[in-house]
Each structure stands twice: as C-alpha cells, then as structure tokens.
Design an enzyme around this catalytic site. Structure first.
Site, PDB file in Angstrom:
ATOM      1  N   VAL A  11      49.384  -0.301  67.172  1.00 40.39           N
ATOM      2  CA  VAL A  11      48.071  -0.233  67.802  1.00 40.39           C
ATOM      3  C   VAL A  11      47.122  -1.088  66.990  1.00 40.39           C
ATOM      4  O   VAL A  11      47.110  -1.016  65.755  1.00 40.39           O
ATOM      5  CB  VAL A  11      47.552   1.221  67.863  1.00 40.39           C
ATOM      6  CG1 VAL A  11      46.197   1.275  68.569  1.00 40.39           C
ATOM      7  CG2 VAL A  11      48.554   2.125  68.563  1.00 40.39           C
ATOM      8  N   CYS A  12      46.360  -1.931  67.677  1.00 40.54           N
ATOM      9  CA  CYS A  12      45.330  -2.736  67.028  1.00 40.54           C
ATOM     10  C   CYS A  12      45.953  -3.602  65.922  1.00 40.54           C
ATOM     11  O   CYS A  12      47.009  -4.201  66.104  1.00 40.54           O
ATOM     12  CB  CYS A  12      44.243  -1.808  66.496  1.00 40.54           C
ATOM     13  SG  CYS A  12      42.697  -2.598  66.024  1.00 40.54           S
ATOM     14  N   SER A  13      45.323  -3.627  64.749  1.00 41.20           N
ATOM     15  CA  SER A  13      45.809  -4.496  63.670  1.00 41.20           C
ATOM     16  C   SER A  13      47.033  -3.957  62.969  1.00 41.20           C
ATOM     17  O   SER A  13      47.494  -4.549  61.979  1.00 41.20           O
ATOM     18  CB  SER A  13      44.688  -4.738  62.653  1.00 41.20           C
ATOM     19  OG  SER A  13      44.210  -3.519  62.123  1.00 41.20           O
TER      20      SER A  13
ATOM     21  N   SER B  97      47.468  -7.989  69.781  1.00 40.94           N
ATOM     22  CA  SER B  97      46.741  -7.181  68.813  1.00 40.94           C
ATOM     23  C   SER B  97      45.274  -7.234  69.189  1.00 40.94           C
ATOM     24  O   SER B  97      44.895  -7.839  70.198  1.00 40.94           O
ATOM     25  CB  SER B  97      46.968  -7.706  67.386  1.00 40.94           C
ATOM     26  OG  SER B  97      46.398  -6.828  66.429  1.00 40.94           O
TER      27      SER B  97
ATOM     28  N   ALA C 136      46.340  -3.775  71.999  1.00 40.83           N
ATOM     29  CA  ALA C 136      45.174  -4.513  71.529  1.00 40.83           C
ATOM     30  C   ALA C 136      44.378  -3.722  70.492  1.00 40.83           C
ATOM     31  O   ALA C 136      44.405  -4.045  69.315  1.00 40.83           O
ATOM     32  CB  ALA C 136      44.286  -4.883  72.718  1.00 40.83           C
TER      33      ALA C 136
END
Length: 317
Positions: A102-104, A122, A155
């Site tokens: 998830v995300c970074s 990302s 993202a």
C-alpha cells in the site's frame, strides 16, 4: 484460513494498515474461518505511526507465522528503510502466496528486490523515485491499484481499501465483499485502472477567471457542445488564443480535458444508474454508443456494457 500478516515499522502510515485490516476483518466477521489477521515488527515491540499513534504487534520477526497475504504498508518510515526490515522482506516475501503493498510500501519491496520485472503502482508522489532508483521495475503511476500475478500494489491510503476489497471478492465472492463495503460505507470497489486523480485534480486550475469558468462548465455540462470554438466563445477568446491559454494554464489541451471529463461522467452513470448505454452516451456528449464504446476501449480496455457488469454494485436484496 488465510493468514494476513501486516508489517509494522516506525513512521508507518496508520491508514495504510487499518484500512485493509478492517476490510479483511470485516470479511472474517461475515464468513468466520476465512482470515486470520496478524501484525509483526522487527523486535515484537510497539511502533509509532507517522500520525503519532502507537501500534502494538502480535509477533516479532523471530516468531512470525507463515503468511498467505503479506501486507506491506507505506509511510514516512519508507524514506530511509531499516536494512533489517528490507532483509526480512527479501527472505519472507517469496514465501508468501500473495504479496501486497500500500502506498510507498512498494519502495520497501523494491529495495528487497521483489519487484524486478513486475508491473506496479504506488502513491503518485513516489512513483518517479521508484522508477528512477529501480529501473528493472515497470512503474505505472496512474492506476489506484495494479495486479501482476501474486503481486498487488496500490496507490495510497484509501486505495488500500479498494485493493483489499478486490482481494476479498477474489477469495470469498462478491456477496461478502459487498457486505464489507456496505459496513464500511464505501464503494464495493473502484476498478484498479481508475486514475489516482480525477480530470479536475489532474489538470491545474486556470489562473484567469474566464478559463476557470470554462473548466467548471465542462464538468457540469459534459453533454453540451464542448468544441474548442464553443468553449472559446464562452471564454470570449478566439479559438486559437483559447487553446493556447488553456494548455498553458492547465497543462492539458481542451480536447483531452473534455475527453477525460466525459469518460469519468459516463463511468459514474454506468456504475450508479440504470440508464441504457445509448442514453448515457448522449448525456455524456458522445452522441452514439459506438463513439462511447471506442473511448472506453481506448482508455480502459473494456466496452461500456462489460464495465457496468463488472463494476456496478449488485442491487440490495
């Protein structure tokens, strides 16, 4: 029973953890025996999230159970990752049946060498860094989540909920995923190829009032005549001057902006209404169902009818 193992570290983004965990836990409540949710830190001690919350894990790296789904969240703690965490992911990642970021969190997986040759996404703010530092990774900065075999990357923040709902639907079927979505008061799931930003967020807001008014007009009237000539007249500019000024101030051409607004409007109508494809094509300014079909296939890789079948929530019984 599938063990979902969420990795925690100092500086983790709390929503990257709690969002997907709430989805999997909701599925477990609706269908007991489906998921077992566990959390882990390097030493088994608590960590502090980027927002100041303290999270207490279930396990340390030394006593962690085997994971079906290894969930790697993002946050400020991914900027200078702990080498021990990266080494642990390098060892444990290939053992999981499903690897999720998830995300970074994708940065951690990339540092561990687990994304080479894979297509990923990302958070928009780190995609350029991810592509630069890891050229063997195929980075797609646009979608809210991407599936590549047993790898799933999302993202940022709330898109982790979308991805988790998609995984629950894959594991348990639509009914359980829909029940979880209703409980959380979110969409069943946004399609993974939905852009991280809407047309209005992707384009810059024009500085001059006439151009800002035109942007708003396009959003509110997607079925109107949105040719350059018509929009230029509304802005009281010549077509040539309008096209140059619009591109200079928004970063995109009038035609591309109109195309994206119309596509987003058509998607919402397909998802949220019972209107026919012909009716929706007229309402969104396509004129004919064939013109709308071409726009959908070109951008989304699927026809409107198939899009509706896949992404419109089932009626409430």
């Amino acid at each position: 029973m599938r063990t979902v193992l969420a990795v925690l570290f100092d500086g983790v983004q709390s929503l990257d953890v709690s969002g997907p965990v709430e989805v999997f836990n909701g599925a477990e409540r609706h269908r007991p025996g489906t998921y077992r949710i566990r959390t882990v830190t390097a030493d088994g001690g608590p960590v502090r999230t980027s927002s100041g919350l303290t999270l207490v894990p279930d396990h340390s790296f030394a006593d962690v159970p085997a994971a079906h789904t290894l969930l790697v969240p993002g946050g400020e703690g991914t900027r200078r990752p702990d080498p021990g965490l990266v080494d642990w992911l390098r060892e444990q990642g290939p053992r999981a049946e499903r690897l999720v970021s998830v995300c970074s969190g994708a940065l951690l997986l990339a540092e561990a060498g687990l994304l080479d040759g894979r297509r990923v996404t990302s958070h928009w703010s780190v995609c350029a860094r991810l592509a630069r530092d890891h050229p063997a990774v195929e980075v797609d900065p646009d979608p809210i989540f991407v599936r590549d075999g047993n790898l799933a990357t999302s993202a940022g923040v709330t898109s982790g909920i979308d991805l988790a709902l998609a995984l629950v639907e894959e594991d348990t079927g639509r009914d359980v995923a829909l029940s979880v979505a209703r409980h959380l008061v979110v969409f069943l799931r946004r399609p993974g190829n939905q852009a991280q930003f809407s047309a209005q967020l992707t384009a810059q807001t024009a500085r001059r009032e006439p151009l800002r008014e035109v942007q708003q007009w396009i959003t509110e009237h997607p079925g109107a005549d949105l040719s350059v000539e018509a929009l230029a007249a509304r802005a009281r500019l010549s077509p040539r001057h309008f096209a140059r000024a619009f591109h200079a101030e928004t970063g995109t051409t009038p035609g591309r902006y109109v195309d994206r607004v119309r596509l987003e409007h058509a998607r919402r109508l397909l998802e949220d209404t019972a209107g026919g494809v012909e009716e929706i094509s007229r309402a969104c300014g396509y004129g004919t169902p064939e013109a709308m079909r071409r726009a959908f296939v070109r951008t989304l890789g699927t026809a409107p009818a198939e899009y509706r079948r896949r992404f419109r929530p089932a009626p409430v019984r």
